[in-house]
Design an enzyme around this catalytic site. Sequence first.
Site, PDB file in Angstrom:
ATOM      1  N   GLY A  58      -7.905   0.627   2.698  1.00 27.10           N
ATOM      2  CA  GLY A  58      -8.045   2.006   3.156  1.00 27.10           C
ATOM      3  C   GLY A  58      -6.699   2.582   3.547  1.00 27.10           C
ATOM      4  O   GLY A  58      -5.923   3.067   2.720  1.00 27.10           O
ATOM      5  N   GLY A  59      -6.376   2.511   4.843  1.00 30.46           N
ATOM      6  CA  GLY A  59      -5.171   3.141   5.389  1.00 30.46           C
ATOM      7  C   GLY A  59      -3.907   2.812   4.612  1.00 30.46           C
ATOM      8  O   GLY A  59      -3.082   3.703   4.354  1.00 30.46           O
ATOM      9  N   GLY A 105     -10.235  -0.144   9.558  1.00 32.47           N
ATOM     10  CA  GLY A 105      -9.486   0.907  10.244  1.00 32.47           C
ATOM     11  C   GLY A 105      -9.152   0.590  11.687  1.00 32.47           C
ATOM     12  O   GLY A 105      -8.735   1.464  12.438  1.00 32.47           O
ATOM     13  N   LYS A 134     -10.513   7.564   1.199  1.00 33.66           N
ATOM     14  CA  LYS A 134     -11.483   8.217   2.098  1.00 33.66           C
ATOM     15  C   LYS A 134     -11.271   9.735   2.036  1.00 33.66           C
ATOM     16  O   LYS A 134     -10.894  10.245   0.983  1.00 33.66           O
ATOM     17  CB  LYS A 134     -11.365   7.655   3.510  1.00 33.66           C
ATOM     18  N   HIS A 178     -20.236   1.986   1.214  1.00 32.83           N
ATOM     19  CA  HIS A 178     -19.157   1.767   2.185  1.00 32.83           C
ATOM     20  C   HIS A 178     -19.737   1.896   3.594  1.00 32.83           C
ATOM     21  O   HIS A 178     -20.651   2.684   3.828  1.00 32.83           O
ATOM     22  CB  HIS A 178     -18.045   2.793   1.963  1.00 32.83           C
ATOM     23  N   GLU A 220     -16.513  -6.285   3.619  1.00 25.26           N
ATOM     24  CA  GLU A 220     -15.724  -5.546   4.591  1.00 25.26           C
ATOM     25  C   GLU A 220     -16.393  -5.639   5.963  1.00 25.26           C
ATOM     26  O   GLU A 220     -17.316  -4.854   6.259  1.00 25.26           O
ATOM     27  CB  GLU A 220     -15.628  -4.074   4.188  1.00 25.26           C
ATOM     28  N   ASN A 276      -8.783   2.950  -1.228  1.00 20.48           N
ATOM     29  CA  ASN A 276      -9.842   3.901  -0.866  1.00 20.48           C
ATOM     30  C   ASN A 276      -9.215   4.946   0.046  1.00 20.48           C
ATOM     31  O   ASN A 276      -8.959   4.665   1.211  1.00 20.48           O
ATOM     32  CB  ASN A 276     -10.974   3.132  -0.150  1.00 20.48           C
TER      33      ASN A 276
HETATM   34  P1  PGA Z   1      -8.796  -0.122   6.131  1.00 26.05           P
HETATM   35  O1  PGA Z   1     -10.114   0.384   5.365  1.00 26.05           O
HETATM   36  O2  PGA Z   1      -7.961  -0.856   5.151  1.00 26.05           O
HETATM   37  O3  PGA Z   1      -8.138   1.148   6.629  1.00 26.05           O
HETATM   38  O4  PGA Z   1      -9.252  -1.005   7.243  1.00 26.05           O
HETATM   39  C1  PGA Z   1     -10.752  -0.419   4.400  1.00 26.05           C
HETATM   40  C2  PGA Z   1     -11.926   0.315   3.833  1.00 26.05           C
HETATM   41  O5  PGA Z   1     -12.603   1.040   4.565  1.00 26.05           O
HETATM   42  O6  PGA Z   1     -12.243   0.205   2.628  1.00 26.05           O
END
Ligand code: PGA
Length: 250
Positions: free
Chosen positions: A231-232, A172, A17, A96, A166, A15
């Site tokens: 995400g990241g 994040g 974002k 999300h 999640e 993702n």
């Molecule tokens: P993250 O984000 O891996 O950066 O914690 C996950 C997400 O929001 O889907």
Amino acid sequence: MSDSKRQPKRYAIGNWKMNGDRASLSEVAIVAKAAKQLNRAEAMLCLPGPLIATASDFELSLGGQDCSPELAGAFTGDQSATLLADIGASAVIVGHSDRRTIHGETSKLVSAKASAAWAAGLQAIVCIGETAEEREAGKALNVLTEQLAASLSDGVTHQNTIVAYEPVWAIGTGLTASPYDIEMAHTHIRQYLRNRFAYGTRISLLYGGSLKGSNAAQIFSVPDVNGGLIGGASLRANDFVPIMQALDQT
Ligand code: PGA
């Protein structure tokens, strides 16, 4: 093997974002190449809408990050599931926590968005998860049940829906839920899905929240974890490809 005993599909879904630009399509190219080598897992990138059309030149599953509950009309600034499908997406994230928190989206709206996704022929990746306060108050599992009940309509099947757990406090932040907490949550969610839907045992159930190469294998070996929403660590192919491979090998 009878149909209901088949295992859920395994997905590593990135993702991005609100990150990335046309230059980042070079990362998509590397991910697409690595995805071809996977045996039992499937990789997907959920990109910002405007990048999807160009990225569809690569052989890789693509998804959007949100869609309108409406399929067309006077909804300035919104993005339709129909257009996402037309430009090459096969899935879209709905609910999300960024959208639930920043845009105040309710589970009822999330359910309507999932229905729009299905109407356009997309898979809905439905996100749920508790906040730190809800966890500390001992309400995590109740919150998950409430979100599942209101975000998933009776039209859910193992083919049109993926569920992503999640925990909001892990997204994040660099904090990851412990394997024990993930197992508790996933067992609970699986039980809900099994009780409510004919093929609930086959719906893919992903974990998301600070998933990275160094913790992927451990998280993917937790029972009832069928992959991750990342995400990241999905922004750079160097970070994401090892996660895809860990899922394929676990
Ligand atoms: P993250 O984000 O891996 O950066 O914690 C996950 C997400 O929001 O889907």
